[in-house]
Structures are given as C-alpha cells and as structure tokens.
Design an enzyme around this catalytic site. Structure first.
Site, PDB file in Angstrom:
ATOM      1  N   GLU A  52       0.822  -1.204   0.000  1.00 25.03           N
ATOM      2  CA  GLU A  52       0.000   0.000   0.000  1.00 25.03           C
ATOM      3  C   GLU A  52       0.859   1.258   0.000  1.00 25.03           C
ATOM      4  OE1 GLU A  52      -2.194  -2.986   2.738  1.00 25.03           O
ATOM      5  OE2 GLU A  52      -0.178  -2.619   1.997  1.00 25.03           O
ATOM      6  N   ASP A 200      23.889 -39.216   1.208  1.00 24.41           N
ATOM      7  CA  ASP A 200      24.217 -38.289   0.115  1.00 24.41           C
ATOM      8  C   ASP A 200      25.115 -37.125   0.519  1.00 24.41           C
ATOM      9  OD1 ASP A 200      22.572 -39.857  -1.453  1.00 24.41           O
ATOM     10  OD2 ASP A 200      20.831 -38.548  -1.222  1.00 24.41           O
ATOM     11  N   ARG A 207      22.299 -23.018  -5.175  1.00 23.76           N
ATOM     12  CA  ARG A 207      23.533 -22.761  -5.914  1.00 23.76           C
ATOM     13  C   ARG A 207      23.307 -22.624  -7.421  1.00 23.76           C
ATOM     14  NH1 ARG A 207      23.956 -27.013  -2.924  1.00 23.76           N
ATOM     15  NH2 ARG A 207      24.211 -28.462  -4.686  1.00 23.76           N
ATOM     16  N   GLY A 296      14.640 -38.404   3.063  1.00 19.97           N
ATOM     17  CA  GLY A 296      14.491 -39.526   2.140  1.00 19.97           C
ATOM     18  C   GLY A 296      13.143 -40.211   2.258  1.00 19.97           C
TER      19      GLY A 296
END
Length: 364
Positions: A52, A200, A207, A296
């Site tokens: 606004e 992992d 990135r 996972g």
C-alpha cells in the site's frame, strides 16, 4: 467486472515479491482514479514498505476519491512498519477493494473494520480464492500453526528414487535440478532426514539459481549426524537446524551448538523416530512458515502416514532402474479406495523429465 480486472493486476504485482518477503505474505496494490491507474506497488522484501505504501509513494496524483485495490487486508498494527490502514484513512480514497481478509491474529478483520468506521467504502472478497492461493503458505501457517509442507522427489519412470546401493546422482536432468533449487529459495526451510545426510551428504543450499538460502533442517532423533557433514558447514551463508529427541546425547548437542548449529527438541513416536506432528509444531514455533521436504523415503513416508503434506512436485525421469529404493514405503493402505488422492494443478517438462505439480485434496 472492472474490480476483477484491477485485482488481477494487483495479484500480478504481488507475485513479484515471491521469494523475498517470507514469512510475510506477498501483497500487491493498485490505485485507480477515473478509470486511470495512477499508482501501483507491491511488498518488495521482508522488513520493507508494504504494498500500500509503495503504491501511494508512486502515485502520480492525490489518491483522495480514488479506488484502492489491495490483495490482502491492510495491516492495522505496528510491526516492521507502521499500520497501512492509518495511511489509507489519512489519504481518503473513495473506496478500498480487498481481495481477502488477513488471517494474522494481529489483523484479522481489524483493518477492514477501521476503514469502514472511518467512512471509507470497503469491499472484501474480490478474487478471494486467487488471493488466498497466492499466499497459501502464509494462510496455512497462520490458520494451522504449522509450516506449509511441499514434498519434492525425483524418481525413475518405474518409481525409484535411488539404486539398490543407495546412489541417486543424478536421476533427474540439470534443468530439473535448477527447478529444485528454485523451489528451495521459495521456502523458509529445506527438510531432510538423517538417512539422506548419511547417504548423500547434501549441502542443501541454493547454488544453481539466484535466490535466498533456506534454513537447512535435519531430522535426527539420536544425533547421528557426522561433524564433517556439508550441511553443518557455511553457517554464514545458510543456517542449520537439527530436530532431535529429548533423549539425544546432550554432550554432542552442546558440541553442535558451539559450532552455531541450532538444536531443537521434539517428542519421539513409539518407534523412536521424531513424531511428525510434534516436528511441525516445533518448526511453527520457530517461525518456519514453509518447508520443502526433499527426503528420504522414510521421512516422506512418515509425513504421508499422517497426511501432513500440502503440495507435491514429483519429477519423473525417462529412466528404468528395476531394483532400487521407492519414494514412498508402507502406508498401511490395503485398498485403492483408501489411497491418498491428489489433485494435479499442472504438468511441465524439463529436458525430458516430467514434473507433476499436485496437492492433497484434503490436508490436515
């Protein structure tokens, strides 16, 4: 009809703030006088002027007597900025058209009531469904006191998210991975289980695209996380929060805290895993309004068992793996009629991958 046209423009303006304003909502504003747009604005960044005020400051002539369109009810309290409703009352537009009321208990109809008490004609509910959908994360957070949950995973065409040995790099294309990084930037937190960290060793930052880094959240009931994990590095670029159980090793928790890692405790379920509803409650208490759950399989399955998901992005790559790890484990469902039904909002293609954008028909 004209109100809907102008509100659509205000919605388009609001979307420009995506990824920059959370945990605040995206808001757009438009000022129309005698059929001419004389000012427009949107909430550009968290802590900055609201839509606004930006529209008022860009107006090319006085707004007295104009129609003022805003996608969300003007705020009526002091936060990072003064109340927008006071500025509107001061400048006296002829009419204020509001897309939807604000669910924030600090506002919750007070801004609308103040405008009406000041004698300003105020209409509410123009394109209300669209205005709510724009800020579905904000509305979920305010109304359910938990983060909005998006589940994202990449799978082969035969439904595997990793090979039998656990490797998953890379099932999806680079274009799909860039899309996943964009999703990260649009959520307050990115959430994984400790199994994903151990397998992992992900960094969980943004990135591949421009955007802000979310809070990296690891669910680790017994603090098994290795101290050399990538997710614990670079705290100056991205915060890391570990959600663990009250019974977790206090000495290791203290060691992690010395390195700037946030340790949050949540109750565990009977199987020793963090209770999902308790997890969402503590994340909500931490001000996390949305999370992207990237795995996972055990964590995804736990969320689906209690129907604690709002949106899905399922990336399916044109590969057949055969034996491997499934995205979703046993949900205790025996009949098709008991299955979790999704509503598909859209389908897109990224370098051969098919990405399904869907939501639960009913969320808790």
């Amino acid at each position: 009809m004209q109100d809907r046209i102008y509100m659509k423009r205000a919605l388009a303006l609001a979307r420009r703030g995506e990824g920059r304003v959370s945990p605040n909502p995206m808001v757009g504003a438009l000022i129309v006088k005698e059929g001419r747009v004389i000012g427009e604005g949107y909430h550009r960044r968290y802590g900055g002027n609201h839509a606004e005020v930006n529209a008022i400051e860009r107006a090319t002539e006085p707004i007295a007597g104009a129609d003022f369109y805003v996608t969300l009810e003007p705020c009526s309290h002091y936060g990072k900025t003064p109340p927008c409703v006071d500025r509107l009352i001061e400048l006296r537009p002829a009419r204020v058209i509001v897309g939807t009321a604000d669910p924030n208990p600090l506002v919750a109809g007070r801004g609308i009531a103040a405008l009406r008490q000041a004698g300003i004609d105020t209409d509410v509910g123009v394109l209300e469904a669209e205005c709510r959908r724009l800020n579905e994360k904000f509305f979920t957070f305010m109304e359910k006191k938990r983060p909005f949950v998006t589940i994202k995973f990449a799978q082969t065409i035969d439904g595997r998210i990793a090979g039998a040995a656990g490797d998953s790099k890379w099932i999806s294309s680079e274009a799909s991975r860039k899309f996943a990084h964009r999703l990260r930037s649009l959520h307050d937190g990115v959430l994984v289980g400790i199994g994903t960290v151990l397998q992992d060793d992900p960094d969980l930052t943004v990135r591949l695209v421009r955007g802000r880094n979310p809070v990296r959240i690891v669910v680790d009931s017994s603090l098994r996380i290795p101290l050399n994990s990538l997710v614990l590095a670079h705290q100056n670029r991205a915060r890391t929060m570990i959600v663990t159980s009250p019974q977790a090793d206090a000495e290791k928790a203290a060691l992690l805290q010395e390195r700037g890692i946030e340790i949050v405790r949540a109750d565990a379920a009977e199987d020793g895993r963090i209770d999902i509803k308790a997890l969402l409650s503590v994340l909500g208490a931490q001000g996390i309004s949305s999370v992207l759950l990237e795995g996972g399989a055990a964590l995804i399955t736990s969320f689906l068992k209690v129907r604690a998901a709002d949106r899905f992005y399922i990336v399916t790559a044109p590969r057949i793996l055969g034996q491997g790890i499934e995205a979703v484990g046993d949900l205790g469902i025996e009949k098709i009629a008991q299955s979790i039904e999704l509503h598909v909002d859209g389908v897109m293609k990224k370098d051969g991958d098919i990405i399904i954008n869907a939501r639960m028909r009913e969320t808790r």
